[in-house]
Design a protein around this motif. Structure first.
Motif, short mmCIF file in Angstrom:
data_model
loop_
_atom_site.label_atom_id
_atom_site.label_comp_id
_atom_site.label_asym_id
_atom_site.label_seq_id
_atom_site.Cartn_x
_atom_site.Cartn_y
_atom_site.Cartn_z
N GLU A 122 25.10 -43.85 -24.39
CA GLU A 122 24.87 -44.22 -22.99
C GLU A 122 23.80 -43.34 -22.35
OE1 GLU A 122 27.39 -44.81 -18.83
OE2 GLU A 122 28.44 -44.53 -20.73
N GLY A 123 23.86 -42.03 -22.57
CA GLY A 123 22.82 -41.14 -22.05
C GLY A 123 23.20 -40.34 -20.82
N GLU A 124 24.34 -40.66 -20.23
CA GLU A 124 24.73 -39.94 -19.01
C GLU A 124 25.06 -38.47 -19.31
OE1 GLU A 124 27.56 -40.66 -15.09
OE2 GLU A 124 27.58 -42.08 -16.75
N ALA A 125 25.57 -38.19 -20.50
CA ALA A 125 25.89 -36.81 -20.86
C ALA A 125 24.63 -35.94 -20.87
CB ALA A 125 26.57 -36.77 -22.23
N LEU A 126 23.56 -36.46 -21.41
CA LEU A 126 22.29 -35.72 -21.42
C LEU A 126 21.81 -35.46 -20.01
CD1 LEU A 126 19.83 -34.52 -22.85
CD2 LEU A 126 18.87 -36.84 -22.96
N GLN A 127 21.87 -36.48 -19.18
CA GLN A 127 21.46 -36.35 -17.78
C GLN A 127 22.27 -35.27 -17.08
OE1 GLN A 127 21.58 -40.03 -15.53
NE2 GLN A 127 22.32 -38.96 -13.73
N ASP A 128 23.57 -35.29 -17.27
CA ASP A 128 24.45 -34.33 -16.61
C ASP A 128 24.22 -32.91 -17.13
OD1 ASP A 128 25.52 -36.38 -15.14
OD2 ASP A 128 27.33 -36.57 -16.35
N TYR A 129 23.95 -32.79 -18.43
CA TYR A 129 23.71 -31.47 -19.02
C TYR A 129 22.48 -30.82 -18.38
CZ TYR A 129 22.77 -27.87 -22.53
OH TYR A 129 22.53 -26.67 -23.15
N VAL A 130 21.41 -31.59 -18.27
CA VAL A 130 20.17 -31.05 -17.69
C VAL A 130 20.36 -30.72 -16.22
CG1 VAL A 130 17.77 -31.59 -17.13
CG2 VAL A 130 18.69 -32.21 -19.37
N ASN A 131 20.96 -31.63 -15.48
CA ASN A 131 21.14 -31.39 -14.04
C ASN A 131 22.03 -30.17 -13.78
OD1 ASN A 131 19.50 -33.33 -12.90
ND2 ASN A 131 21.06 -34.92 -12.96
N LYS A 132 23.10 -30.06 -14.56
CA LYS A 132 24.00 -28.91 -14.38
C LYS A 132 23.28 -27.61 -14.70
CE LYS A 132 28.48 -27.05 -15.84
NZ LYS A 132 29.67 -27.28 -16.71
N ALA A 133 22.50 -27.60 -15.79
CA ALA A 133 21.79 -26.38 -16.18
C ALA A 133 20.78 -25.97 -15.12
CB ALA A 133 21.10 -26.60 -17.52
N LEU A 134 20.24 -26.94 -14.41
CA LEU A 134 19.20 -26.66 -13.41
C LEU A 134 19.75 -26.59 -11.99
CD1 LEU A 134 16.34 -28.95 -14.78
CD2 LEU A 134 16.54 -26.46 -14.99
N GLY A 135 21.06 -26.62 -11.86
CA GLY A 135 21.65 -26.57 -10.52
C GLY A 135 21.28 -27.77 -9.67
N ASN A 136 21.10 -28.93 -10.32
CA ASN A 136 20.74 -30.18 -9.64
C ASN A 136 19.43 -30.09 -8.87
OD1 ASN A 136 22.96 -31.84 -10.46
ND2 ASN A 136 24.26 -30.69 -9.05
N ARG A 137 18.53 -29.23 -9.32
CA ARG A 137 17.23 -29.16 -8.65
C ARG A 137 16.34 -30.32 -9.09
NH1 ARG A 137 14.91 -23.69 -10.36
NH2 ARG A 137 16.44 -23.93 -12.04
N SER A 138 15.55 -30.79 -8.17
CA SER A 138 14.62 -31.87 -8.46
C SER A 138 13.39 -31.32 -9.18
CB SER A 138 14.19 -32.56 -7.17
OG SER A 138 13.58 -31.63 -6.29
N ILE A 139 12.59 -32.22 -9.71
CA ILE A 139 11.41 -31.83 -10.48
C ILE A 139 10.50 -30.92 -9.67
CG2 ILE A 139 9.28 -32.72 -11.52
CD1 ILE A 139 10.89 -35.21 -12.34
N GLU A 140 10.28 -31.28 -8.41
CA GLU A 140 9.35 -30.51 -7.58
C GLU A 140 9.90 -29.15 -7.16
OE1 GLU A 140 11.37 -33.52 -4.75
OE2 GLU A 140 10.77 -33.37 -6.86
N ALA A 141 11.21 -28.90 -7.39
CA ALA A 141 11.82 -27.64 -7.00
C ALA A 141 11.88 -26.64 -8.15
CB ALA A 141 13.23 -27.88 -6.46
N LEU A 142 11.36 -27.00 -9.31
CA LEU A 142 11.40 -26.10 -10.46
C LEU A 142 10.31 -25.04 -10.36
CD1 LEU A 142 12.11 -28.71 -13.29
CD2 LEU A 142 13.74 -27.42 -11.89
N GLU A 143 10.44 -23.98 -11.15
CA GLU A 143 9.53 -22.84 -11.06
C GLU A 143 8.11 -23.17 -11.50
OE1 GLU A 143 12.62 -22.60 -11.64
OE2 GLU A 143 13.46 -20.69 -10.95
#
Length: 288
Positions: A122-143
């Motif tokens: 399904e792919g939702e696990a991958l999505q959740d893993y990345v978002n959780k690791a990044l604290g749900n930050r959006s692309i433009e909020a990354l370092e």
């Protein structure tokens, strides 16, 4: 008899619901906005992490070597499995943390198999893993300046996601057709970004990169990687896309390949410094 028919109807209902890819209206959807290239007096270095399924663990090895040598890309571009590592790196994870994550991550944290739907994963696990690791930050909020490549399923056109939800963009970029469910974003279905470019070097150029370091972990290779200033081609084990058993070997292959081209990287950065100095002198003379 009635019970068996009831169970059968329930199974059909679940299957019907599962065949439609999910939308996530509660998340700010990934989107493509106009690219504003980075301008700097010093060389702008980009790292492009290419597609290649489980061989993408090699990207961690490349980052280990670059970090140890003090080479800090300002721009990161990722596609397919490369987008996973790229997102975490752009989000501030250092090499040691990335390596620990690679060692500890379990298959079920990234791969959610399903019996129904247009793909096995399904792919939702991958999505959740990345978002959780990044604290749900959006692309433009990354370092680091970051972009994710995905492919529009209907038109086979490239999309460059540079705003919005990071995990969903990575999921779309990694959705191998007939393996992962396609991802619906703002009414459009997206699949694996590697279908349009396995190593999207031109995207890094558009983002302002003066020196592009590109990592190609695909089996067939990519013409795009040839346009990089330095191409890194790790000799990874030939594993299947979802086989994570050779992650240690892949990381080691990334390290070895990156070390082999360090002189090229340093020479290209030094050349870029000279080019920038020459431009600055020319501009100063013209403004006198």
């Amino acid at each position: 008899m009635f019970r068996s028919v009831f169970v059968f109807l329930i199974a059909l209902l679940v299957a019907a619901c599962a065949t439609a890819p999910h939308e996530y209206p509660e998340l700010a959807p990934p989107r493509a906005v106009e690219i504003n290239p980075i301008r700097s007096d010093r060389p702008v270095v980009a790292l492009v992490l290419g597609a290649g399924g489980s061989r993408g663990f090699a990207h961690v090895g490349v980052i280990k070597v670059l970090e140890a040598e003090g080479i800090q890309p300002e721009i990161v571009v990722g596609v397919s499995s490369g987008s996973v590592v790229a997102a975490l790196y752009a989000g501030g994870y250092r090499a040691a943390a990335l390596e620990q994550m690679a060692f500890k991550v379990e298959d079920r944290e990234l791969i959610d198999f399903t019996l129904f739907g247009p793909g096995r994963v399904e792919g939702e696990a991958l999505q959740d893993y990345v978002n959780k690791a990044l604290g749900n930050r959006s692309i433009e909020a990354l370092e680091r300046s970051f972009a994710v490549i995905a492919t529009q399923r209907a038109t086979n056109r490239m999309t460059i996601f540079n705003r919005g939800n990071t995990g969903l963009a990575v999921r779309a970029s990694s959705s191998i057709p007939n393996v992962f469910w396609p991802v619906i974003i703002a009414g459009t279905e997206y699949v694996d970004g590697g279908l349009t470019s396995r190593v999207p070097v031109p995207v890094a150029r558009r983002m302002g990169a003066q020196v592009v370091i590109a990592v190609d972990v695909s089996w067939r290779g990519s013409q795009d990687v040839d346009s990089a200033d330095v191409a890194i081609r790790p000799a990874t084990p030939r594993t299947r896309a979802l086989d994570f058993s050779a992650r240690l070997e892949s990381i080691a292959a990334g390290e070895a390949a990156a070390r082999a081209v360090l002189p090229e990287i340093r020479a290209r950065i030094a050349q870029a410094e000279v080019e920038n100095l020459q431009r600055a002198v020319t501009a100063a003379l013209q403004n006198r």
